[in-house]
Design a protein around this motif. Structure first.
Motif, short mmCIF file in Angstrom:
data_model
loop_
_atom_site.label_atom_id
_atom_site.label_comp_id
_atom_site.label_asym_id
_atom_site.label_seq_id
_atom_site.Cartn_x
_atom_site.Cartn_y
_atom_site.Cartn_z
N ASP A 1 0.76 -1.43 0.01
CA ASP A 1 -0.14 0.13 -0.08
C ASP A 1 1.10 1.14 0.04
O ASP A 1 1.71 1.27 0.93
N TYR A 2 0.43 2.16 -0.97
CA TYR A 2 1.63 3.29 -1.13
C TYR A 2 0.76 4.40 -1.47
O TYR A 2 -0.43 4.50 -1.85
N ARG A 3 1.29 5.60 -1.13
CA ARG A 3 0.69 6.94 -1.30
C ARG A 3 1.78 7.83 -1.62
O ARG A 3 2.73 7.88 -1.78
N GLN A 4 1.37 9.26 -1.98
CA GLN A 4 2.19 10.48 -2.11
C GLN A 4 3.19 10.69 -1.03
O GLN A 4 2.85 10.08 0.09
N PRO A 5 4.53 10.67 -1.43
CA PRO A 5 4.92 11.20 -2.80
C PRO A 5 5.50 10.05 -3.67
O PRO A 5 6.28 10.38 -4.73
N LEU A 6 5.29 8.80 -3.16
CA LEU A 6 5.78 7.53 -3.69
C LEU A 6 5.02 7.33 -5.18
O LEU A 6 3.77 7.66 -5.09
N SER A 7 5.57 6.83 -6.08
CA SER A 7 5.25 6.22 -7.32
C SER A 7 4.72 4.77 -7.10
O SER A 7 5.71 4.11 -6.36
N ALA A 8 4.24 4.05 -7.97
CA ALA A 8 3.92 2.52 -7.84
C ALA A 8 5.39 1.87 -8.31
O ALA A 8 5.93 0.87 -7.69
N PHE A 9 6.10 2.41 -9.15
CA PHE A 9 7.46 2.00 -9.52
C PHE A 9 8.28 2.25 -8.34
O PHE A 9 9.23 0.92 -7.91
N GLN A 10 8.41 3.16 -7.74
CA GLN A 10 9.34 3.24 -6.59
C GLN A 10 9.06 2.24 -5.39
O GLN A 10 9.71 1.86 -4.71
N ALA A 11 7.64 2.53 -4.97
CA ALA A 11 6.98 1.53 -4.07
C ALA A 11 7.33 -0.01 -4.29
O ALA A 11 7.76 -0.70 -3.35
N PHE A 12 7.13 -0.40 -5.41
CA PHE A 12 7.73 -1.92 -5.86
C PHE A 12 8.90 -2.07 -5.72
O PHE A 12 9.61 -2.95 -5.17
#
Length: 392
Positions: free
Chosen positions: A367-378
Motif C-alpha cells: 500500500d503506497y501513497r504520495q509522494p511515492l509512485s508505484a514503480f518506487q514503492a515496488f
C-alpha cells in the motif's frame, strides 16, 4: 438482332453487379437500347475502411470530449476502466482528448496509462496492491487490488525478475510479465544490491530531471523506450537508495531500513486552476523531468516505523489495519522524516507512506501513497526479499 441485344444486356448486368459489390440489379428491358459505356464509371465507389474510420475522427471536439468524459467518470475501476484506454486507441484525435480528460493519480488515485506508474500516488488514501512471488523463476508480479480479497490478483501493473551477476543481484522491472530484457520497450528500471544484500540502488529508465546523466555500464547504453514518455531519453539513472542497518550484536528485533528517493514533484495545484486535474500523464512526467533538483533538495527520506514488543504474544507488533495477516521479518511500514511534497519539506513520521506485509506463502500486500509512485514503492518492497544475515 435480338441475340446481339441480349448479349449486351448480359454485359451491362455483369458490369453493374460488379460496381454494386455483387448486388443483382433489376431486370433490364431487352427492347431498350444498350446503356452508354460510361455508366459504370459514373457510379459512386463503395465506402472504404479508411473513409469509415475517418468518420470517427471527424466528430465535433465538444461531443467527443463529452463522450470520453462520461466514460472516464463512470468507469472508475478495472476491468471496466479498459474502456477509457480503448477510447484512446481509436485515433490520434481520440487519444489527445482522452489524455486531457484523464486525471493524474495524484488527484484521482486512478491508474490508467503506463505513465501513471511513475507519478505520485493519491494524497488522501493509499493505493492497495498485491505482490505475487514465483520462487521457481524468481519472478515477482505487482497487481492493483480490485477487491478486499487477497486471492484475487486484480489488474497487472509491473513484473520483476531476480538475476545474479557475479557478486551483485539485480531485479529487472518491466511492463511485460514475460519480457525482462533491458533492450525492450517494456523496460521500466531496475534494482541492484551489493554482495551482502544490505544496500540497494534504484535505477529508472527515464532521467529524474533535465540534464541527468545515466550511470556507467553496458545496461545504460540503451535505445528509445516509448512506453513511459517518448519525449525524453532512456537509460539507467540513479533515483534512490535503500539501506538496511547491520545488527552486529544479533539482538532480537526487526530489520531497520532507511530509504532515500528522488520523488516526482507533487506540489498541489492552485485552487483556481482546474486544468491540472486533467493534464496528460505523459506531459506531467515530461514537465517533472525538466525541473532539475539542486543540492539534493528533491530527496525524500523514509525510515521504517519501530514496532513495539507485545508481552502477551511475545513478538514485535505493528498495526497494519488488517492488511497483513502473517508474521514475517519482511513486514515493514515506512514514514517520511524528510518529505518534499509537504510544506517546508518536513515529513510526518506518524503517516505511513508505504507498508508491505505477508498474507500468504507467496502473496504480499503493498500500500503506497504520495509522494511515492508505484514503480518506487515496488522497488523498495523488492529489497525486503532475500536473506540478510547481517541484519537479523
Amino acid at each position: 438482332m435480338p441475340l446481339s441485344r441480349s448479349l449486351l444486356s448480359r454485359r451491362f448486368s455483369i458490369s453493374f453487379r460488379e460496381s454494386q459489390g455483387g448486388k443483382t440489379p433489376p431486370e433490364a428491358d431487352s427492347h431498350q437500347p444498350p446503356p452508354p459505356t460510361t455508366t459504370k464509371m459514373m457510379l459512386p465507389p463503395p465506402p472504404s475502411n479508411a473513409a469509415a474510420g475517418s468518420s470517427w475522427s471527424a466528430m465535433l471536439p465538444e461531443l467527443l470530449g463529452e463522450i470520453i468524459r462520461r466514460v472516464e467518470d463512470s468507469e472508475d475501476q478495472w476491468p471496466h476502466r479498459r474502456d477509457v484506454v480503448s477510447c484512446a486507441c481509436v485515433s490520434k484525435k481520440w487519444r489527445e482528448i482522452a489524455q486531457e480528460m484523464v486525471r493524474s493519480p495524484l488527484n484521482s488515485g486512478k491508474i490508467t496509462f503506463p505513465s501513471c506508474l511513475k507519478l505520485p500516488g493519491p494524497r488522501e488514501f493509499s493505493n492497495q496492491c498485491l505482490i505475487k512471488r514465483n520462487k521457481k523463476t524468481s519472478t515477482f508480479y505487482l497487481y492493483l487490488a480490485l477487491t478486499p480479497s487477497f486471492t484475487n490478483k486484480g489488474k497487472f501493473l509491473l513484473a520483476a525478475r531476480r538475476f545474479r551477476t557475479g557478486a551483485y543481484t539485480e531485479y529487472i522491472i518491466s511492463l511485460d510479465a514475460d519480457d525482462f530484457s533491458q533492450g525492450s520497450n517494456a523496460y521500466v528500471g531496475k534494482l541492484r544490491s551489493d554482495f551482502l544484500g544490505t544496500n540497494f540502488t534504484v535505477y529508472d529508465s527515464q532521467p529524474p530531471h533535465n540534464g541527468a546523466k545515466p550511470s556507467n555500464g553496458k545496461a545504460s547504453r540503451r535505445f528509445a523506450s516509448k512506453q513511459i514518455s517518448p519525449q525524453v531519453p532512456a537509460g539507467n539513472f540513479e533515483v534512490g537508495h535503500v539501506s538496511y542497518k547491520f545488527n552486529l550484536l544479533k539482538s532480537r528485533g526487526p530489520r531497520r531500513m532507511i530509504s532515500t528517493l528522488r520523488c516526482p514533484s507533487s506540489s498541489p495545484p492552485p485552487p483556481s486552476s482546474s486544468s491540472t486535474d486533467h493534464q496528460n500523464p505523459c506531459d506531467v512526467v515530461t514537465k517533472i523531468m525538466k525541473k532539475p533538483n539542486k543540492d539534493g533538495s528533491g530527496l525524500t527520506i523514509l525510515k521504517n516505523k519501530a514496532p513495539r514488543w507485545h508481552e502477551h504474544l511475545q513478538c514485535w507488533c505493528l498495526n497494519f489495519h488488517g492488511r497483513v495477516t502473517v508474521a514475517s521479518v519482511k513486514n515493514f511500514q515506512l514514514a517520511a522524516t524528510v518529505d518534499q511534497s509537504q510544506p517546508g519539506g518536513k515529513g510526518d513520521e506518524e503517516t505511513v507512506l508505504l507498508q508491505f506485509g505477508k498474507v500468504g506463502d507467496d502473496t504480499f500486500t503493498m500500500d503506497y501513497r504520495q509522494p511515492l509512485s508505484a514503480f518506487q514503492a515496488f522497488a523498495i518492497c523488492l529489497t525486503s526479499f532475500g536473506t540478510k544475515l547481517a541484519c537479523e
